[in-house]
Design a protein around this motif. Structure first.
Motif, PDB file in Angstrom:
ATOM      1  N   ASP A 316      -9.502  -3.588  -5.053  1.00  0.00           N
ATOM      2  CA  ASP A 316      -9.317  -2.195  -5.435  1.00  0.00           C
ATOM      3  C   ASP A 316     -10.442  -1.341  -4.862  1.00  0.00           C
ATOM      4  OD1 ASP A 316     -11.569  -2.541  -7.063  1.00  0.00           O
ATOM      5  OD2 ASP A 316     -10.408  -2.730  -8.910  1.00  0.00           O
ATOM      6  N   SER A 317     -10.467  -0.061  -5.240  1.00  0.00           N
ATOM      7  CA  SER A 317     -11.437   0.877  -4.654  1.00  0.00           C
ATOM      8  C   SER A 317     -12.875   0.589  -5.071  1.00  0.00           C
ATOM      9  CB  SER A 317     -11.069   2.311  -5.049  1.00  0.00           C
ATOM     10  OG  SER A 317      -9.782   2.643  -4.567  1.00  0.00           O
ATOM     11  N   THR A 318     -13.033  -0.228  -6.107  1.00  0.00           N
ATOM     12  CA  THR A 318     -14.393  -0.586  -6.552  1.00  0.00           C
ATOM     13  C   THR A 318     -14.827  -1.944  -6.012  1.00  0.00           C
ATOM     14  OG1 THR A 318     -13.553  -1.581  -8.605  1.00  0.00           O
ATOM     15  CG2 THR A 318     -14.096   0.766  -8.654  1.00  0.00           C
ATOM     16  N   GLY A 319     -13.961  -2.585  -5.208  1.00  0.00           N
ATOM     17  CA  GLY A 319     -14.312  -3.866  -4.606  1.00  0.00           C
ATOM     18  C   GLY A 319     -13.923  -5.079  -5.413  1.00  0.00           C
ATOM     19  N   ASN A 320     -13.238  -4.878  -6.550  1.00  0.00           N
ATOM     20  CA  ASN A 320     -12.818  -6.009  -7.383  1.00  0.00           C
ATOM     21  C   ASN A 320     -11.476  -6.562  -6.918  1.00  0.00           C
ATOM     22  OD1 ASN A 320     -15.055  -5.840  -9.195  1.00  0.00           O
ATOM     23  ND2 ASN A 320     -14.072  -4.095 -10.184  1.00  0.00           N
ATOM     24  N   GLN A 321     -11.270  -7.853  -7.190  1.00  0.00           N
ATOM     25  CA  GLN A 321     -10.004  -8.483  -6.851  1.00  0.00           C
ATOM     26  C   GLN A 321      -8.870  -7.739  -7.538  1.00  0.00           C
ATOM     27  OE1 GLN A 321      -9.770 -11.422  -4.802  1.00  0.00           O
ATOM     28  NE2 GLN A 321      -7.627 -10.799  -4.740  1.00  0.00           N
ATOM     29  N   LEU A 322      -7.859  -7.350  -6.756  1.00  0.00           N
ATOM     30  CA  LEU A 322      -6.795  -6.515  -7.297  1.00  0.00           C
ATOM     31  C   LEU A 322      -5.693  -7.328  -7.961  1.00  0.00           C
ATOM     32  CD1 LEU A 322      -5.695  -3.642  -7.563  1.00  0.00           C
ATOM     33  CD2 LEU A 322      -4.754  -3.852  -5.252  1.00  0.00           C
ATOM     34  N   PHE A 323      -5.292  -8.440  -7.345  1.00  0.00           N
ATOM     35  CA  PHE A 323      -4.133  -9.184  -7.822  1.00  0.00           C
ATOM     36  C   PHE A 323      -4.514 -10.562  -8.353  1.00  0.00           C
ATOM     37  CE2 PHE A 323      -2.623  -6.782  -3.981  1.00  0.00           C
ATOM     38  CZ  PHE A 323      -1.937  -5.793  -4.663  1.00  0.00           C
ATOM     39  N   SER A 324      -3.597 -11.098  -9.169  1.00  0.00           N
ATOM     40  CA  SER A 324      -3.692 -12.473  -9.619  1.00  0.00           C
ATOM     41  C   SER A 324      -2.691 -13.338  -8.837  1.00  0.00           C
ATOM     42  CB  SER A 324      -3.411 -12.558 -11.119  1.00  0.00           C
ATOM     43  OG  SER A 324      -3.380 -13.895 -11.551  1.00  0.00           O
ATOM     44  N   VAL A 325      -1.397 -13.019  -8.972  1.00  0.00           N
ATOM     45  CA  VAL A 325      -0.351 -13.692  -8.184  1.00  0.00           C
ATOM     46  C   VAL A 325       0.660 -12.630  -7.747  1.00  0.00           C
ATOM     47  CG1 VAL A 325       1.367 -15.547  -8.099  1.00  0.00           C
ATOM     48  CG2 VAL A 325      -0.634 -15.773  -9.587  1.00  0.00           C
ATOM     49  N   PRO A 326       0.400 -11.896  -6.658  1.00  0.00           N
ATOM     50  CA  PRO A 326       1.350 -10.882  -6.210  1.00  0.00           C
ATOM     51  C   PRO A 326       2.593 -11.521  -5.588  1.00  0.00           C
ATOM     52  CG  PRO A 326      -0.439 -11.080  -4.632  1.00  0.00           C
ATOM     53  CD  PRO A 326      -0.789 -11.968  -5.789  1.00  0.00           C
ATOM     54  N   LEU A 327       3.773 -11.087  -6.051  1.00  0.00           N
ATOM     55  CA  LEU A 327       5.017 -11.654  -5.527  1.00  0.00           C
ATOM     56  C   LEU A 327       5.938 -10.559  -5.001  1.00  0.00           C
ATOM     57  CD1 LEU A 327       5.855 -14.525  -8.083  1.00  0.00           C
ATOM     58  CD2 LEU A 327       4.631 -14.662  -5.922  1.00  0.00           C
ATOM     59  N   GLY A 328       6.730  -9.933  -5.870  1.00  0.00           N
ATOM     60  CA  GLY A 328       7.699  -8.944  -5.422  1.00  0.00           C
ATOM     61  C   GLY A 328       7.049  -7.687  -4.878  1.00  0.00           C
ATOM     62  N   VAL A 329       7.680  -7.097  -3.848  1.00  0.00           N
ATOM     63  CA  VAL A 329       7.192  -5.846  -3.259  1.00  0.00           C
ATOM     64  C   VAL A 329       8.380  -4.938  -2.970  1.00  0.00           C
ATOM     65  CG1 VAL A 329       5.009  -6.615  -2.247  1.00  0.00           C
ATOM     66  CG2 VAL A 329       7.136  -6.971  -0.994  1.00  0.00           C
ATOM     67  N   SER A 330       8.124  -3.636  -3.027  1.00  0.00           N
ATOM     68  CA  SER A 330       9.142  -2.653  -2.688  1.00  0.00           C
ATOM     69  C   SER A 330       8.443  -1.400  -2.185  1.00  0.00           C
ATOM     70  CB  SER A 330      10.002  -2.331  -3.918  1.00  0.00           C
ATOM     71  OG  SER A 330      11.069  -1.467  -3.581  1.00  0.00           O
ATOM     72  N   VAL A 331       9.151  -0.577  -1.434  1.00  0.00           N
ATOM     73  CA  VAL A 331       8.608   0.670  -0.887  1.00  0.00           C
ATOM     74  C   VAL A 331       9.529   1.813  -1.295  1.00  0.00           C
ATOM     75  CG1 VAL A 331       8.043   1.926   1.226  1.00  0.00           C
ATOM     76  CG2 VAL A 331       7.542  -0.520   1.067  1.00  0.00           C
ATOM     77  N   ASP A 332       8.947   2.926  -1.763  1.00  0.00           N
ATOM     78  CA  ASP A 332       9.776   4.072  -2.127  1.00  0.00           C
ATOM     79  C   ASP A 332       9.967   5.011  -0.935  1.00  0.00           C
ATOM     80  OD1 ASP A 332       7.488   5.699  -1.925  1.00  0.00           O
ATOM     81  OD2 ASP A 332       7.187   5.845  -4.090  1.00  0.00           O
ATOM     82  N   GLY A 333      10.658   6.123  -1.164  1.00  0.00           N
ATOM     83  CA  GLY A 333      11.006   7.022  -0.078  1.00  0.00           C
ATOM     84  C   GLY A 333       9.841   7.690   0.599  1.00  0.00           C
ATOM     85  N   SER A 334       8.685   7.735  -0.072  1.00  0.00           N
ATOM     86  CA  SER A 334       7.505   8.364   0.521  1.00  0.00           C
ATOM     87  C   SER A 334       6.586   7.356   1.199  1.00  0.00           C
ATOM     88  CB  SER A 334       6.723   9.123  -0.558  1.00  0.00           C
ATOM     89  OG  SER A 334       6.173   8.221  -1.505  1.00  0.00           O
ATOM     90  N   GLY A 335       6.920   6.072   1.080  1.00  0.00           N
ATOM     91  CA  GLY A 335       6.087   5.042   1.697  1.00  0.00           C
ATOM     92  C   GLY A 335       5.092   4.384   0.765  1.00  0.00           C
ATOM     93  N   SER A 336       5.096   4.761  -0.513  1.00  0.00           N
ATOM     94  CA  SER A 336       4.218   4.085  -1.473  1.00  0.00           C
ATOM     95  C   SER A 336       4.728   2.671  -1.724  1.00  0.00           C
ATOM     96  CB  SER A 336       4.158   4.855  -2.790  1.00  0.00           C
ATOM     97  OG  SER A 336       3.537   6.106  -2.619  1.00  0.00           O
ATOM     98  N   LEU A 337       3.804   1.767  -1.966  1.00  0.00           N
ATOM     99  CA  LEU A 337       4.113   0.347  -2.131  1.00  0.00           C
ATOM    100  C   LEU A 337       4.049  -0.033  -3.612  1.00  0.00           C
ATOM    101  CD1 LEU A 337       4.481  -2.480  -0.736  1.00  0.00           C
ATOM    102  CD2 LEU A 337       1.982  -2.661  -0.802  1.00  0.00           C
TER     103      LEU A 337
END
Length: 354
Positions: A316-337
């Protein structure tokens, strides 16, 4: 006449009593229904940082998740999460982040079907057993869900009503993901059979891709281009080219609409040392990007559509681990994940990598 203690009750007394009980039950039901819906997605703690919103926690209540896997975002920004081990799909508002609805519920159709794929389509429609992939598509805007351990695909309305159930001609084995093209054709990653199966909008099987045992005619794992070893994640581009997370070959393959291999590239983080690796894909057509998760590596990779690497999302923006077990992903109409963290029972909305 009915006697309670020393009092004789007339039919009128009984009728009035029943009415009062019904009114009381209705009042309680109304109070429960009027209970405020919990807010699931909230703005991140660091304004302007990588993470835009996040929410969820482990559990079985509204807005809580038990090893969630798949995710999809509709045209209004509403989020649909395959809450896998709670055997349901949860819908979250894209406007205010509140829980909106859920549907599914455990029903082990595969066990009742006794290995007969034809019986699967008639058993317990609307019920789910560890759903994984979830997607939108086709002219009717339906929701498509991979009902993994019932070995079938289900179509739902956006309100959660089951419309159709189907499987492959010879049955799936633990399918994990699907994607739907604008015409309504459906592509399914039949993970345990090491193949991709294509269906028309009615649910009729059109064809499949993958290695075949020449002696038995059965689908088998393969290493050559156009063959697969436990494929999972799928994505389609505007030209109808299919992107496949070829899990145990540790690569992404790209096939043309007629199944010709266009290109392939290795994913550096996927490896045989990883246990329970379930990589999913999401394509950002507007910016020419594709995202791939690395659950056990705790990362999300971003590539250009030619396979050249753009970035890796892991802190993340503070340098800490962001995820534990990231699996599913999707993108919206503006490109956000949007990323589902199965290990933490959370959902993240993240800035696109463009």
């Amino acid at each position: 006449m009915l006697k309670i203690g020393d009092r004789q009750l007339s039919q009128k007394d009984i009728f009035v009593g029943v009415i009062l009980i019904v009114v009381a039950i209705a009042a309680v039901w109304t109070m429960i229904g009027a209970k405020p819906k919990p807010v699931v997605m909230r703005p991140a703690n660091v304004p302007g940082g990588l993470v835009l919103q996040e929410g969820g926690q482990p559990g079985a209540g509204y807005g809580q998740f038990n090893y969630p896997r798949g995710i999809a975002v509709d045209g209004d920004g509403n989020i649909y999460v395959a809450d896998s081990r709670n055997h349901r799909i949860q819908k979250i508002s894209g406007t205010d982040g509140k829980f909106l609805n859920q549907f599914g519920g455990l029903f082990d159709a595969a066990k009742l079907a006794n290995g007969d794929p034809k019986k699967l389509i008639g058993q317990g429609p609307g019920k789910l057993n560890e759903p994984n992939g979830v997607s939108f598509g086709g002219p009717d805007g339906l929701i498509y869900v991979v009902d993994t351990w019932n070995n079938r695909i289900q179509e739902f309305t956006t309100g959660g009503k089951s419309k159709k159930v189907f499987t492959s001609d010879d049955g799936f084995f633990a399918p994990r993901e699907l994607v739907v093209d604008p015409a309504g054709d459906i592509y399914v990653a039949d993970t345990g059979h090491h193949r991709i199966v294509k269906f028309d909008p009615s649910g009729k099987q059109i064809r499949s891709w993958g290695a075949i045992n020449p002696k038995t005619g059965a689908s088998v794992a393969g290493k050559k281009l156009g063959e697969f070893n436990e494929p999972i994640g799928l994505a389609l581009d505007k030209d109808g080219n299919l992107y496949i997370a070829d899990r145990l070959n540790f690569r992404i393959q790209v096939l043309s609409p007629d199944g010709q291999v266009l290109r392939s590239w290795p994913v550096k983080g996927w490896s045989k040392e990883q246990i329970d690796m379930e990589p999913h894909l999401a394509l950002d057509q507007m910016h020419g990007l594709i995202y791939a998760t690395d659950g056990r590596g705790k990362k999300v990779y971003c590539y250009h559509l030619d396979g050249s690497e753009v970035s890796t999302i892991e802190k993340d923006s503070t340098g800490n681990q962001l995820f534990s077990v990231p699996l599913g992903v999707s993108v919206d109409g503006s490109g956000s994940l949007y990323v589902v963290d199965a290990g933490a029972g959370k959902v993240f909305k993240i800035k696109g990598q463009f």
